[in-house]
Motif scaffolding. Structure first.
Motif, PDB file in Angstrom:
ATOM      1  N   LYS A  66      38.148  49.041  84.160  1.00 30.11           N
ATOM      2  CA  LYS A  66      39.782  49.018  83.288  1.00 30.11           C
ATOM      3  C   LYS A  66      41.124  49.441  84.068  1.00 30.11           C
ATOM      4  O   LYS A  66      41.755  48.452  83.988  1.00 30.11           O
ATOM      5  N   VAL A  67      40.991  50.415  85.261  1.00 30.63           N
ATOM      6  CA  VAL A  67      42.243  50.550  86.239  1.00 30.63           C
ATOM      7  C   VAL A  67      42.910  49.502  86.355  1.00 30.63           C
ATOM      8  O   VAL A  67      43.754  48.398  86.423  1.00 30.63           O
ATOM      9  N   VAL A  68      41.991  48.186  86.666  1.00 31.66           N
ATOM     10  CA  VAL A  68      41.890  46.692  87.786  1.00 31.66           C
ATOM     11  C   VAL A  68      42.574  46.089  85.903  1.00 31.66           C
ATOM     12  O   VAL A  68      42.974  45.329  86.633  1.00 31.66           O
ATOM     13  N   PHE A  69      42.021  45.598  85.319  1.00 30.76           N
ATOM     14  CA  PHE A  69      41.874  44.320  84.672  1.00 30.76           C
ATOM     15  C   PHE A  69      42.330  44.891  82.909  1.00 30.76           C
ATOM     16  O   PHE A  69      43.625  44.142  82.692  1.00 30.76           O
ATOM     17  N   ARG A 108      29.202  49.196  90.699  1.00 30.44           N
ATOM     18  CA  ARG A 108      29.219  47.819  89.487  1.00 30.44           C
ATOM     19  C   ARG A 108      30.137  47.198  89.493  1.00 30.44           C
ATOM     20  O   ARG A 108      29.844  45.972  89.276  1.00 30.44           O
ATOM     21  N   PHE A 109      31.279  47.635  89.722  1.00 28.88           N
ATOM     22  CA  PHE A 109      32.365  46.839  89.731  1.00 28.88           C
ATOM     23  C   PHE A 109      32.107  45.740  90.594  1.00 28.88           C
ATOM     24  O   PHE A 109      32.325  45.207  91.360  1.00 28.88           O
ATOM     25  N   LEU A 119      39.020  36.306  91.144  1.00 35.32           N
ATOM     26  CA  LEU A 119      37.805  37.297  91.251  1.00 35.32           C
ATOM     27  C   LEU A 119      37.391  37.925  92.341  1.00 35.32           C
ATOM     28  O   LEU A 119      37.405  38.819  92.556  1.00 35.32           O
ATOM     29  N   ALA A 120      37.510  36.811  93.348  1.00 32.36           N
ATOM     30  CA  ALA A 120      37.303  36.079  94.859  1.00 32.36           C
ATOM     31  C   ALA A 120      39.027  37.021  95.077  1.00 32.36           C
ATOM     32  O   ALA A 120      38.628  38.254  96.036  1.00 32.36           O
ATOM     33  N   GLY A 121      39.541  37.497  94.903  1.00 33.79           N
ATOM     34  CA  GLY A 121      41.285  37.462  95.300  1.00 33.79           C
ATOM     35  C   GLY A 121      41.323  39.048  94.668  1.00 33.79           C
ATOM     36  O   GLY A 121      41.948  39.711  95.502  1.00 33.79           O
ATOM     37  N   ALA A 175      50.577  42.394  87.671  1.00 30.77           N
ATOM     38  CA  ALA A 175      50.565  41.368  88.429  1.00 30.77           C
ATOM     39  C   ALA A 175      50.248  40.263  87.760  1.00 30.77           C
ATOM     40  O   ALA A 175      50.280  39.039  88.852  1.00 30.77           O
ATOM     41  N   ARG A 176      50.451  40.170  86.389  1.00 24.70           N
ATOM     42  CA  ARG A 176      50.473  38.848  85.421  1.00 24.70           C
ATOM     43  C   ARG A 176      51.110  37.945  86.117  1.00 24.70           C
ATOM     44  O   ARG A 176      50.579  36.930  86.500  1.00 24.70           O
ATOM     45  N   LYS A 177      52.985  38.114  86.313  1.00 23.15           N
ATOM     46  CA  LYS A 177      53.373  36.706  87.296  1.00 23.15           C
ATOM     47  C   LYS A 177      53.544  36.423  87.941  1.00 23.15           C
ATOM     48  O   LYS A 177      53.041  35.499  88.896  1.00 23.15           O
TER      49      LYS A 177
END
Lengths: 300, 290
Positions: free
Chosen positions: B190-193, A3-4, B98-100, B200-202
């Motif tokens: 959850k892992v990604v966001f 889904r992700f 999101l594409a990145g 990676a925020r900076k």
């Protein structure tokens, strides 16, 4: 499929969609002029705009010629600067100066192009005209390369040098990254054989030659796509002339200058779209080639 | 047979030539490096010297005067630039980020690889072609130039920068953090966001700011989409809007001295905006890909 992954697909698809749509728009809008004139749109130099559609004739050869001419000049101008800058930063600059040189390089790469344009139009052109072009014209006007009297200074040479200044940071970044990746043992080996710094550097630059070629190709692609700065200094004249001092057109400056009034005429928009299509395809081919060579060198 | 004396002379000459070559080489390196950097200083110097006489509060807030009628102001262009950057960020940033992420998470998939390549191609894409494209698909159907069309054009220019910097920021995170997240039973979302994006925020923010600085200075995409507005500050999303680079470009080509002075003043404002964003970012991070 998870889904992700599915959730992210639409956003990736949007980017693909924009690109494909862009290409489609250019092809679709070029068809009309292709039907009417065939490939003469690319092989002739004419710009007969008339409110009577029967009399209209367009050929963008002068713009293609100008784009190639100015971009080649830009690359020729840029190459020694890019390589020297890369070598100086990696080999000779003190650490603090190195950092600032790279920052300045990045500032130059990101600077709004209209600022290069205003500097080019008001500062660079008078300088080139009075101190470079006229002296060369007086001495060497019997040579075709210098045979056009530089009355205004707007010319292929002005555009080529300005573009060269603009693409130097870009090319030098690529070359610098490649040069930095040369294994230290190669340098040590060269010096251990008694090579001078010139000889050692020559060997190392030979090692990264494919990356230098890739940098040149990508710089060429960037130069050929530039619009604003070049349209302010190239002279915007339908002209095919071998002289560096002659005014000319580039594809992007043609579009920038002519599109505003193109809708008055039946076929001019289609002609301009076909010019855009040629720029699209040249840019695409050049960038893919440059990126391919760079990638192959890195993994070869 | 050469005498020992001739042999010695030959060796000495050869060494001398090599030393001379080295000195010429070093001098050339220094001269060309200086030649590569000098234009930057001369540009900044010229813009400051010619732009400062125009600067005033009235210049920043007022509107364009008639030809040969003083300096007036560039307020509508400044307002337009901020509107366009804001709108293009609104349109372009979510898609690009999101594409990145997709490109970073699925680097070995066909689509992931194609996305990366396509973004790199679009990074170098002639921006005039974006402007003409947006004119064809937005301006003509809408029946007029508009802020929306200009923002859309700038969003297309911005997206590759942001997407690539997002991807590179995510790729730099050691794989062990990802593994740790999965080992706790977290979903990939959850892992990604919650984990990776925070780390990676900076890097992502840097890419966003550079993308915004980049589009603030773009002229070519706006030529046929934003339309330009030198006397009205903002009239709605569906109306023409000004931009500093567009104003500069148009004024340079006018034959009036006061318009040239205004162009230099606007160039100074634009350069200050660009350097004001770019230099702080640049000093905080190692290198920027432009």
């Amino acid at each position: 499929m998870e889904r992700f992954k599915l959730g992210l697909l639409p956003f990736t698809a949007i980017i693909f969609g924009i690109f494909v749509l862009m290409l489609s728009v250019y092809i679709i809008n070029s068809v009309e002029v292709f039907h009417r004139q065939g490939l003469s749109i690319y092989t002739t130099n004419q710009w007969v705009a008339s409110e009577d559609p029967e009399k209209e004739r367009y050929g963008v050869l002068s713009a293609i010629y100008g784009s190639l001419y100015t971009s080649i000049l830009a690359v020729i101008f840029s190459l020694p600067l890019s390589i020297s800058f890369a070598v100086f930063v990696i080999d000779y600059a003190p650490e603090r100066l190195k950092e600032w040189l790279i920052i300045m390089n990045d500032i130059m790469a990101g600077m709004p192009t209209v600022i290069y344009g205003i500097w080019g139009a008001f500062i660079l052109i008078p300088f080139l005209r009075d101190f470079i072009m006229y002296p060369l014209y007086r001495l060497l006007s019997f040579i075709p390369l210098f045979s056009f009297e530089p009355l205004s200074g707007y010319s292929y040479l002005s555009a080529g040098i300005l573009l060269g200044i603009m693409v130097t940071p870009f090319a030098s970044s690529i070359i610098r990254e490649a040069y930095r990746m040369v294994p230290f043992t190669y340098r040590e080996a060269a010096f251990s054989l008694g090579a001078t710094r010139y000889e050692a550097t020559k060997i190392l630059l030979g090692y990264i030659k494919p990356a230098i070629v890739a940098g040149i190709i990508l710089a060429f692609g960037r130069a050929i796509g530039e619009t604003v700065a070049v349209s302010l200094v190239v002279g915007n004249t339908f002209n095919i002339h071998p002289s560096l001092f002659a005014p000319g057109y580039t594809i992007s400056s043609l579009i920038a200058n002519q599109f505003g009034n193109a809708f008055i005429y039946r076929y001019m928009t289609s002609a301009l779209f076909s010019a855009g299509l040629s720029l699209f395809l040249i840019g695409l081919a050049v960038n893919i080639l440059g990126m391919y060579m760079l990638k192959r060198w890195k993994h070869g | 047979m050469d005498s020992p004396k001739n042999a010695t002379n030959s060796l000495t000459n050869s060494l001398t030539i090599r030393i001379i070559k080295e000195k010429i080489f070093l001098i050339s390196i220094a001269v060309f490096t200086a030649a590569a950097i000098i234009p930057l200083f001369h540009i900044i110097y010229s813009v400051i010297v010619r732009g400062i006489p125009a600067l005033s509060i009235e210049f920043l807030l007022g509107s364009l005067p008639a030809p040969n009628d003083g300096l007036g102001g560039i307020g509508p262009a400044i307002a337009g630039t901020f509107v366009l950057v804001f709108l293009s960020s609104l349109i372009g940033l979510p898609i690009a980020i999101l594409a990145g992420i997709y490109s970073a998470e699925y680097p070995n998939s066909i689509l992931g690889r194609l996305t990366k390549t396509l973004l790199q191609i679009m990074l170098e894409f002639p921006t005039i072609l974006v402007g003409v494209f947006v004119m064809q698909v937005v301006v003509i159907p809408m029946g007029s130039y508009s802020a929306l069309a200009g923002a859309f054009a700038l969003a297309i220019v911005m997206m590759p920068y942001v997407a690539i910097s997002t991807e590179e920021a995510l790729k730099e995170i050691p794989f062990t953090y990802r593994e740790a997240g999965f080992s706790l039973g977290l979903s990939r979302f959850k892992v990604v966001f919650h984990i990776l994006m925070k780390m990676a925020r900076k890097g992502i923010l840097t890419g966003v700011l550079i993308g915004m600085a980049k589009v603030a200075g773009e002229t070519a995409p706006l030529l046929f989409s934003a339309g330009g507005s030198s006397r009205i500050y903002f009239a709605g999303l569906d109306k023409p809007v000004g931009a500093i680079p567009l104003l500069i470009y148009n004024l340079i080509q006018q034959p009036y001295e006061n318009y040239h002075q205004i162009a230099w003043g606007a160039a100074l404002v634009l350069m200050l905006i660009f350097l004001g964003i770019f230099i702080p970012i640049r000093l905080k991070i190692k290198e920027v890909k432009l």
